[in-house]
Scaffold this motif. Structure first.
Motif, PDB file in Angstrom:
ATOM      1  N   PRO A 105       9.380   3.790 -22.701  1.00 58.31           N
ATOM      2  CA  PRO A 105       8.549   4.812 -23.344  1.00 58.31           C
ATOM      3  C   PRO A 105       7.930   4.373 -24.665  1.00 58.31           C
ATOM      4  CG  PRO A 105      10.580   5.786 -22.526  1.00 58.31           C
ATOM      5  CD  PRO A 105      10.726   4.306 -22.367  1.00 58.31           C
ATOM      6  N   ASN A 106       8.608   3.474 -25.386  1.00 53.19           N
ATOM      7  CA  ASN A 106       8.096   3.041 -26.684  1.00 53.19           C
ATOM      8  C   ASN A 106       7.193   1.814 -26.582  1.00 53.19           C
ATOM      9  OD1 ASN A 106      10.678   1.782 -25.983  1.00 53.19           O
ATOM     10  ND2 ASN A 106      10.377   0.602 -27.851  1.00 53.19           N
ATOM     11  N   GLU A 107       6.889   1.340 -25.351  1.00 54.81           N
ATOM     12  CA  GLU A 107       6.082   0.128 -25.197  1.00 54.81           C
ATOM     13  C   GLU A 107       4.788   0.374 -24.428  1.00 54.81           C
ATOM     14  OE1 GLU A 107       8.699  -2.882 -23.558  1.00 54.81           O
ATOM     15  OE2 GLU A 107       9.067  -3.630 -25.587  1.00 54.81           O
ATOM     16  N   ILE A 108       4.360   1.633 -24.346  1.00 57.62           N
ATOM     17  CA  ILE A 108       3.141   1.951 -23.586  1.00 57.62           C
ATOM     18  C   ILE A 108       1.934   1.252 -24.201  1.00 57.62           C
ATOM     19  CG2 ILE A 108       1.544   3.839 -23.054  1.00 57.62           C
ATOM     20  CD1 ILE A 108       3.970   5.593 -22.537  1.00 57.62           C
ATOM     21  N   GLU A 109       1.841   1.287 -25.520  1.00 60.36           N
ATOM     22  CA  GLU A 109       0.705   0.659 -26.208  1.00 60.36           C
ATOM     23  C   GLU A 109       0.644  -0.841 -25.905  1.00 60.36           C
ATOM     24  OE1 GLU A 109       0.167  -0.277 -30.796  1.00 60.36           O
ATOM     25  OE2 GLU A 109       0.089   1.878 -30.374  1.00 60.36           O
ATOM     26  N   ASN A 110       1.783  -1.509 -25.963  1.00 60.21           N
ATOM     27  CA  ASN A 110       1.822  -2.942 -25.664  1.00 60.21           C
ATOM     28  C   ASN A 110       1.512  -3.222 -24.195  1.00 60.21           C
ATOM     29  OD1 ASN A 110       2.495  -3.455 -28.305  1.00 60.21           O
ATOM     30  ND2 ASN A 110       4.678  -3.685 -27.916  1.00 60.21           N
ATOM     31  N   ALA A 111       1.926  -2.307 -23.319  1.00 60.29           N
ATOM     32  CA  ALA A 111       1.640  -2.487 -21.896  1.00 60.29           C
ATOM     33  C   ALA A 111       0.136  -2.394 -21.637  1.00 60.29           C
ATOM     34  CB  ALA A 111       2.385  -1.439 -21.073  1.00 60.29           C
ATOM     35  N   VAL A 112      -0.556  -1.477 -22.326  1.00 61.34           N
ATOM     36  CA  VAL A 112      -2.021  -1.390 -22.192  1.00 61.34           C
ATOM     37  C   VAL A 112      -2.660  -2.713 -22.596  1.00 61.34           C
ATOM     38  CG1 VAL A 112      -4.099  -0.278 -23.099  1.00 61.34           C
ATOM     39  CG2 VAL A 112      -2.110   1.117 -22.497  1.00 61.34           C
ATOM     40  N   ARG A 128      -5.429  -7.641 -20.886  1.00 59.57           N
ATOM     41  CA  ARG A 128      -5.513  -9.102 -20.971  1.00 59.57           C
ATOM     42  C   ARG A 128      -5.321  -9.764 -19.612  1.00 59.57           C
ATOM     43  NH1 ARG A 128      -6.231 -12.573 -22.169  1.00 59.57           N
ATOM     44  NH2 ARG A 128      -4.907 -13.849 -23.492  1.00 59.57           N
ATOM     45  N   TYR A 129      -4.465  -9.200 -18.779  1.00 57.66           N
ATOM     46  CA  TYR A 129      -4.179  -9.813 -17.483  1.00 57.66           C
ATOM     47  C   TYR A 129      -5.396  -9.743 -16.560  1.00 57.66           C
ATOM     48  CZ  TYR A 129      -1.840 -10.840 -13.058  1.00 57.66           C
ATOM     49  OH  TYR A 129      -1.489 -11.394 -11.852  1.00 57.66           O
ATOM     50  N   PHE A 130      -6.046  -8.587 -16.507  1.00 58.40           N
ATOM     51  CA  PHE A 130      -7.165  -8.406 -15.572  1.00 58.40           C
ATOM     52  C   PHE A 130      -8.492  -8.885 -16.151  1.00 58.40           C
ATOM     53  CE2 PHE A 130      -4.066  -5.389 -13.845  1.00 58.40           C
ATOM     54  CZ  PHE A 130      -4.112  -5.744 -12.514  1.00 58.40           C
ATOM     55  N   GLU A 131      -8.673  -8.764 -17.483  1.00 55.39           N
ATOM     56  CA  GLU A 131      -9.914  -9.196 -18.121  1.00 55.39           C
ATOM     57  C   GLU A 131     -11.134  -8.678 -17.380  1.00 55.39           C
ATOM     58  OE1 GLU A 131     -10.821 -11.078 -20.930  1.00 55.39           O
ATOM     59  OE2 GLU A 131      -8.761 -10.806 -21.578  1.00 55.39           O
ATOM     60  N   ALA A 132     -11.116  -7.380 -17.033  1.00 58.86           N
ATOM     61  CA  ALA A 132     -12.232  -6.777 -16.301  1.00 58.86           C
ATOM     62  C   ALA A 132     -13.455  -6.662 -17.217  1.00 58.86           C
ATOM     63  CB  ALA A 132     -11.834  -5.392 -15.805  1.00 58.86           C
ATOM     64  N   PRO A 133     -14.671  -6.773 -16.665  1.00 52.65           N
ATOM     65  CA  PRO A 133     -15.869  -6.608 -17.493  1.00 52.65           C
ATOM     66  C   PRO A 133     -15.919  -5.244 -18.184  1.00 52.65           C
ATOM     67  CG  PRO A 133     -16.433  -7.484 -15.329  1.00 52.65           C
ATOM     68  CD  PRO A 133     -14.999  -7.088 -15.267  1.00 52.65           C
ATOM     69  N   GLY A 134     -15.346  -4.234 -17.528  1.00 47.62           N
ATOM     70  CA  GLY A 134     -15.282  -2.911 -18.123  1.00 47.62           C
ATOM     71  C   GLY A 134     -13.982  -2.231 -17.743  1.00 47.62           C
ATOM     72  N   ALA A 135     -13.353  -1.547 -18.695  1.00 44.90           N
ATOM     73  CA  ALA A 135     -12.086  -0.855 -18.442  1.00 44.90           C
ATOM     74  C   ALA A 135     -12.133   0.520 -19.092  1.00 44.90           C
ATOM     75  CB  ALA A 135     -10.903  -1.655 -18.989  1.00 44.90           C
ATOM     76  N   LEU A 136     -11.574   1.512 -18.403  1.00 44.92           N
ATOM     77  CA  LEU A 136     -11.503   2.877 -18.909  1.00 44.92           C
ATOM     78  C   LEU A 136     -10.030   3.255 -19.008  1.00 44.92           C
ATOM     79  CD1 LEU A 136     -13.248   5.254 -19.771  1.00 44.92           C
ATOM     80  CD2 LEU A 136     -13.375   5.966 -17.382  1.00 44.92           C
ATOM     81  N   LEU A 165      -9.379 -14.605 -27.687  1.00 42.96           N
ATOM     82  CA  LEU A 165      -8.563 -13.728 -26.852  1.00 42.96           C
ATOM     83  C   LEU A 165      -7.426 -13.120 -27.666  1.00 42.96           C
ATOM     84  CD1 LEU A 165      -8.263 -16.022 -23.697  1.00 42.96           C
ATOM     85  CD2 LEU A 165      -9.796 -14.072 -23.997  1.00 42.96           C
ATOM     86  N   PRO A 166      -7.243 -11.794 -27.620  1.00 42.45           N
ATOM     87  CA  PRO A 166      -6.089 -11.198 -28.291  1.00 42.45           C
ATOM     88  C   PRO A 166      -4.787 -11.717 -27.685  1.00 42.45           C
ATOM     89  CG  PRO A 166      -7.705  -9.523 -27.685  1.00 42.45           C
ATOM     90  CD  PRO A 166      -8.127 -10.784 -27.008  1.00 42.45           C
ATOM     91  N   GLU A 167      -3.792 -11.868 -28.515  1.00 43.80           N
ATOM     92  CA  GLU A 167      -2.504 -12.380 -28.044  1.00 43.80           C
ATOM     93  C   GLU A 167      -1.807 -11.342 -27.168  1.00 43.80           C
ATOM     94  OE1 GLU A 167      -0.333 -15.195 -28.258  1.00 43.80           O
ATOM     95  OE2 GLU A 167      -2.339 -16.039 -28.528  1.00 43.80           O
ATOM     96  N   PRO A 168      -1.189 -11.767 -26.062  1.00 43.90           N
ATOM     97  CA  PRO A 168      -0.408 -10.824 -25.253  1.00 43.90           C
ATOM     98  C   PRO A 168       0.874 -10.438 -25.968  1.00 43.90           C
ATOM     99  CG  PRO A 168      -0.202 -13.047 -24.378  1.00 43.90           C
ATOM    100  CD  PRO A 168      -1.221 -13.121 -25.474  1.00 43.90           C
ATOM    101  N   GLU A 169       1.476  -9.323 -25.513  1.00 42.68           N
ATOM    102  CA  GLU A 169       2.701  -8.814 -26.125  1.00 42.68           C
ATOM    103  C   GLU A 169       3.916  -9.194 -25.273  1.00 42.68           C
ATOM    104  OE1 GLU A 169       2.896  -7.289 -28.964  1.00 42.68           O
ATOM    105  OE2 GLU A 169       0.785  -6.891 -29.378  1.00 42.68           O
ATOM    106  N   GLU A 170       5.056  -9.358 -25.935  1.00 43.30           N
ATOM    107  CA  GLU A 170       6.315  -9.586 -25.224  1.00 43.30           C
ATOM    108  C   GLU A 170       6.903  -8.223 -24.878  1.00 43.30           C
ATOM    109  OE1 GLU A 170       7.404 -12.378 -24.217  1.00 43.30           O
ATOM    110  OE2 GLU A 170       6.091 -13.741 -25.343  1.00 43.30           O
ATOM    111  N   LEU A 171       7.104  -7.975 -23.586  1.00 43.17           N
ATOM    112  CA  LEU A 171       7.541  -6.662 -23.120  1.00 43.17           C
ATOM    113  C   LEU A 171       8.864  -6.753 -22.389  1.00 43.17           C
ATOM    114  CD1 LEU A 171       4.188  -5.210 -21.746  1.00 43.17           C
ATOM    115  CD2 LEU A 171       5.343  -4.581 -23.841  1.00 43.17           C
ATOM    116  N   LEU A 172       9.586  -5.620 -22.376  1.00 42.84           N
ATOM    117  CA  LEU A 172      10.842  -5.504 -21.655  1.00 42.84           C
ATOM    118  C   LEU A 172      10.566  -5.006 -20.249  1.00 42.84           C
ATOM    119  CD1 LEU A 172      13.990  -5.039 -21.369  1.00 42.84           C
ATOM    120  CD2 LEU A 172      13.545  -2.731 -22.214  1.00 42.84           C
ATOM    121  N   ASP A 173      11.136  -5.684 -19.252  1.00 37.39           N
ATOM    122  CA  ASP A 173      11.190  -5.149 -17.889  1.00 37.39           C
ATOM    123  C   ASP A 173      12.445  -5.698 -17.254  1.00 37.39           C
ATOM    124  OD1 ASP A 173      10.332  -3.766 -15.550  1.00 37.39           O
ATOM    125  OD2 ASP A 173       9.891  -5.734 -14.685  1.00 37.39           O
ATOM    126  N   ASP A 174      13.328  -4.779 -16.835  1.00 39.32           N
ATOM    127  CA  ASP A 174      14.602  -5.234 -16.291  1.00 39.32           C
ATOM    128  C   ASP A 174      14.526  -5.539 -14.815  1.00 39.32           C
ATOM    129  OD1 ASP A 174      14.321  -2.755 -15.231  1.00 39.32           O
ATOM    130  OD2 ASP A 174      16.024  -1.853 -16.260  1.00 39.32           O
TER     131      ASP A 174
END
Length: 575
Positions: free
Chosen positions: A226-233, A238-246, A426-435
């Protein structure tokens, strides 16, 4: 199949725009022929604007090649939002360009006096929003006596936004001989009532496949703390690098916060919410169309009716409230035959809600954790190696500069500099938790279990206890609970004492010195369904059951008399 016979001027416009064959809704509308009212339900992005533009041509132009002198309007298109109305006007602009149509827009937030002058100069087609159109009508600026066609675009949304009275006020002043086209995502009871009152023997057209979701959209459900939603966005962008994202948020405040966070990290982003002026909204949309911005953070209402080119990615930063919102948000991508991705960010605490939402919408989503920093860097490498820039033929000037770069440098040094230059943008990716928990957590046992997540050091004073409605059943873990408590309570990790995780809740201590500040911070703070409340101290950890009778009771003669604390019974009634 090729386009059916259409008006020559419109046929030329379709060819110029590269239209080779009609979409299902366009084919169905053209097949219905002239002279009928139309009641149409079609999927978002199905080409319905061109469909009703083509359907109106017969009534507006007849056999004539071009429109005559513009006087009172012949067609009226009503849309729920400014953005959608302006989008319809742009589509009609190229579709009717060869016919000499004069198109006037009347939308809220724009200069009403300029619209008044445009209407006074004459118009063939008027496109607008219900409130502004009715305002011009009541002021005598808009004459609907000569209308031949009325289009209600996204009628369900107009009724949801409370425009029923305005719509009825407008339609009641139009000629009975008009043709009425009603387009709606769903034909609910209120839409059917509106159609029955204002349409005559309408041809019903339904091109929505309800047994399968949109085939051009790939759905992904991403587990996230719940506290990592911003980093997940950040990592999904960064992963998809789509020309446009909403990116969809539920509130204006959420939009502001996420927009600021993305700009801070170096993303070219814009925001859309109801608090922005019309100029700010128009500038944001234009930045997306021009490619100056690649991500848009928006609320549901602000994004209604937006059609953006090359929109390859939709992110639900906050879960949709229902299946209609899920499908509408996701329908912004995967349009006009292009593929798109729709990512739902699912906090561990809301997994069940997300599963119910996807099931009700008939959507099969691929569950995974958020993209990791290593996966993103691997994607960056592949994108760089496949960059079309390397396939371009160099100019003589490029070759001269390349030779100068190689003077005194090895090819490896030049290539390494190119890599650094590529990464710098390119913005740096974030280190995220996923178990890695891909499956739904097992149903907790009835017996309340507990785990000592953190223990208070010996000799330290006991703190004040609070609780979170999150336990083992929601994948509670100190790795994301501690940052969540810190953010909601405005404390640091050292202010948190013992943490005990139960099946359905978590209890934790806060140091007495910061307890008043913590209590004040949590009074109005929450994270989705997670709210911190004061609680009593948990009981001692259950000891191992003594041997003897089942359930831990010691063996021996049964206790006589009522249980301790029970009220004595009165005399037994005679049988």
């Amino acid at each position: 199949m090729p386009f059916p016979t259409t008006h020559p001027a419109l046929a030329r416009a379709l060819e110029t725009q590269g239209y080779r064959e009609p979409t299902p809704v366009q084919a169905a509308v053209l097949e219905a022929g002239d002279g009928h009212d139309l009641l149409v339900s079609a999927q978002t992005g199905s080409g319905k604007t061109v469909a009703f533009g083509l359907a109106a041509a017969g009534a507006l132009l007849g056999e004539a090649e071009r429109f005559g002198h513009a006087e009172t309007p012949l067609a009226l298109v009503i849309a729920p939002t400014r953005e959608l109305a302006l989008q319809v006007a742009r589509e009609f602009g190229w579709l009717y360009a060869d016919s000499g149509a004069r198109i006037v827009t009347c939308v809220g937030g724009m200069d009403a006096r300029r619209e008044q002058r445009a209407l006074a100069s004459g118009a063939h087609i008027v496109v607008g929003t219900p409130g502004r159109l009715r305002d011009h009508l009541e002021r005598g600026n808009l004459d609907l006596s000569a209308l031949r066609v009325v289009v209600l675009d996204e009628a369900d949304e107009m009724l949801d936004l409370g425009f029923r009275e305005d719509l009825e006020g407008i339609l009641d002043t139009t000629p009975d001989s008009r043709r009425t086209f009603l387009f709606s995502a769903t034909i609910a009871k209120d839409i059917a009532t509106l159609a029955k009152r204002y349409q005559r023997d309408a041809v019903r057209i339904d091109t929505i496949r309800r047994d399968t979701p949109h085939g051009d959209i790939e759905y992904r459900a991403v587990r996230v703390a719940p506290n990592e939603i911003e980093n997940a966005v950040v990592n999904i962008l960064r992963y998809f690098e789509a020309p446009g994202a909403l990116i969809f948020c539920s509130t204006r405040e959420s939009v502001r916060h996420l927009y600021g966070a993305l700009r801070e990290r170096g993303f070219s982003a814009v925001q859309l919410s109801g608090e922005l002026s019309q100029k700010e909204r128009s500038d944001a949309l234009q930045a997306l169309r021009d490619g100056h911005a690649r991500a848009c953070v928006a609320t549901d209402v602000a994004a209604r009716g937006i059609d953006l080119p090359d929109l390859g990615l939709v992110i639900h930063a906050e879960l949709p409230v229902n299946k209609a919102t899920l499908l509408h948000r996701s329908g912004r991508t995967g349009r006009a035959g292009k593929k798109g991705v729709s990512c739902l960010l699912v906090p561990y605490t809301r997994r069940r809600k997300a599963e119910q939402l996807l099931a009700s919408a008939g959507v099969q989503a691929e569950w995974s954790g958020p993209p990791t920093a290593d996966e993103i860097r691997q994607q960056d490498q592949q994108r760089m190696l496949a960059d079309p820039l390397f396939a371009e033929t160099p100019t003589p000037e490029d070759l001269v500069l390349a030779e100068r770069l190689l003077e005194g440098r090895t090819p490896e040094q030049v290539a390494a500099a190119l890599v650094r230059l590529y990464r710098a943008r390119l913005p740096e990716p974030e280190e995220l938790l996923d178990d890695g928990r891909g499956a739904r957590p097992e149903r907790p046992e009835r017996r309340e279990r507990t785990r000592e997540a953190y223990q208070r050091p010996e000799g330290e004073a006991e703190g004040i206890w609070f609780r979170l409605p999150v336990g083992r059943g929601q994948n509670a873990d100190p790795k994301w609970l501690v940052p969540l408590i810190c953010r909601l309570g405005h404390v640091t990790k050292k202010d948190i004492g013992e943490i005990r995780i139960f099946d359905r809740e978590t209890k934790f201590e806060i140091h007495p010195d910061v307890e008043p500040r913590f209590r004040k911070a949590i009074a109005s703070a929450s994270e989705g369904d997670v709210r911190i409340e004061a609680a009593g101290a948990p009981g001692p950890r259950p000891a191992a059951a003594p041997r003897g009778r089942p359930g831990g009771r010691p063996s021996g003669p049964p206790r006589r008399g009522p249980p301790k604390g029970a009220k004595p019974r009165g005399p037994r009634a005679p049988r």
